[in-house]
Design an enzyme around this catalytic site. Structure first.
Site, PDB file in Angstrom:
ATOM      1  N   SER A  48     -16.860 -10.484 -51.781  1.00 39.95           N
ATOM      2  CA  SER A  48     -16.280  -9.275 -51.432  1.00 39.95           C
ATOM      3  C   SER A  48     -14.602  -9.501 -51.951  1.00 39.95           C
ATOM      4  CB  SER A  48     -16.837  -8.466 -50.392  1.00 39.95           C
ATOM      5  OG  SER A  48     -15.780  -7.368 -50.248  1.00 39.95           O
ATOM      6  N   TYR A  68     -16.292  -7.456 -41.660  1.00 38.64           N
ATOM      7  CA  TYR A  68     -17.163  -7.729 -42.654  1.00 38.64           C
ATOM      8  C   TYR A  68     -16.369  -8.678 -43.724  1.00 38.64           C
ATOM      9  CZ  TYR A  68     -18.663  -6.363 -47.573  1.00 38.64           C
ATOM     10  OH  TYR A  68     -19.300  -6.459 -48.676  1.00 38.64           O
TER      11      TYR A  68
END
Length: 333
Positions: free
Chosen positions: A129, A154
């Site tokens: 990501s 995350y």
């Protein structure tokens, strides 16, 4: 070729599975169909693939964070390559339910790496990501940049996925590619992302909650461009030749940014949504949220060089396409 795709009921996973099936490959898809967002949307994506490709698409509901369940699922199946796109997504949700990220993004990654190792697959491609860049202020973000300061759990789990991948690739000479996705949008997208949330609010006549008073930029990347990049990387596994790969590894492990290489003002996205929906937005400006980053911008020179990746869809084209799909899916006149 038979490809195992995790997160096959998800946005990028289902779109990637569709592209693989279109070119004649068989796809085994797994997903746990959790309720992070409406499972009906996930089931609809799966049904679309079943309707379009029949027995070439084999789907099973499996939680790859459960080692035993994954082992039992995999026992009767044969596959040549793995595209591991399943994960617990979302920055803000990681502040509320961190355990979900540990199970899916950490245990899940190890379980999938073990599966790839023991099956000796040709290529293991996995999702990272743009969040790994954290508070980096030098734009555009380059894969050579240090990413040691994640500002959300995350992001930390995604950086950990890259580190675990590097370890397995080094120890077991497993060809591996990690892709740092930048704000993917388009038809069949995710309801937890800003573009969907804003579009829904516009059609319902509700205010748009806009963080950091609108002073944000994102590298919005259209789903069709993303899928082309994923497939190109899948077909070009890193060689085990001792040469330095994208991201700095001498193992057969490359890491790439995959984005549109355009950093757009958030408010420009809002203006395009207004035009596409025919509605005028009421703004509810709020301060920056914990875990969010102000700007994202992908340097894609490495994936351009190695795989010929060239995104071609601007938000001027992509946003109206998303809105048209949104209207059809929700039966909005």
């Amino acid at each position: 070729m038979t490809v195992l795709v995790t997160g096959a009921a998800g946005f990028i996973g289902s779109s990637t599975a569709h592209a693989l099936l279109q070119r004649g490959e068989e796809v085994i898809g797994i997903d746990n169909l959790n309720d992070y967002y409406d499972p009906a949307l996930k089931r609809a994506r799966v049904q679309k693939l079943r309707d379009g490709f029949g027995n070439a698409f084999n789907f099973e509901q499996v939680d790859f964070g459960d080692e035993q369940a994954l082992r039992e699922f995999a026992r009767p199946h044969r596959f040549d390559r793995i595209i591991h796109l399943g994960a617990q997504a979302g920055v803000r949700y990681s502040l509320v339910n961190p355990q979900a990220y540990v199970r899916s993004n950490l245990m899940g990654q190890i379980n999938m790496l073990e599966l790839a190792r023991h099956r000796e697959v040709e290529h293991f491609l996995y999702a990272s990501s743009s969040s790994v860049y954290g508070g980096n202020e030098t734009l555009p973000f380059r894969v050579e940049d240090r990413v040691d300061h994640p500002i959300s759990l995350y992001a930390a789990t995604k950086k950990a996925d890259e580190l675990m991948g590097e370890s397995y690739s080094h120890l077991f000479r497993l060809p591996m590619t990690g892709l740092r996705f930048f704000t993917v949008y388009g038809p069949w997208g995710r309801p937890d992302m800003a573009m969907w949330i804003f579009t829904k609010a516009l059609f319902e006549g509700r205010p748009l909650t806009i963080f950091n008073n609108g002073q944000m930029k994102r590298d919005f990347t259209y789903i069709d461009d993303i899928v082309r990049g994923v497939i190109a990387c899948l077909d070009g596994a890193p060689a085990d030749d001792g040469e330095v790969k994208a991201g700095g590894s001498k193992s057969p492990h490359s890491v790439y940014n995959i984005g549109n290489h355009r950093s757009e003002d958030l408010m420009r996205m809002v203006n395009l949504l207004e035009q596409a929906t025919g509605r005028t937005a009421e703004m509810d400006f709020q301060p920056m949220q914990p875990g969010d980053v102000r700007d994202t911008f992908a340097d894609i020179s490495a994936i351009q060089r190695d795989h010929g990746f060239e995104p071609s869809t601007s938000i001027d084209e992509g946003i109206p396409r998303f809105v048209e799909w949104f209207k059809a899916y929700h039966r909005i006149d």
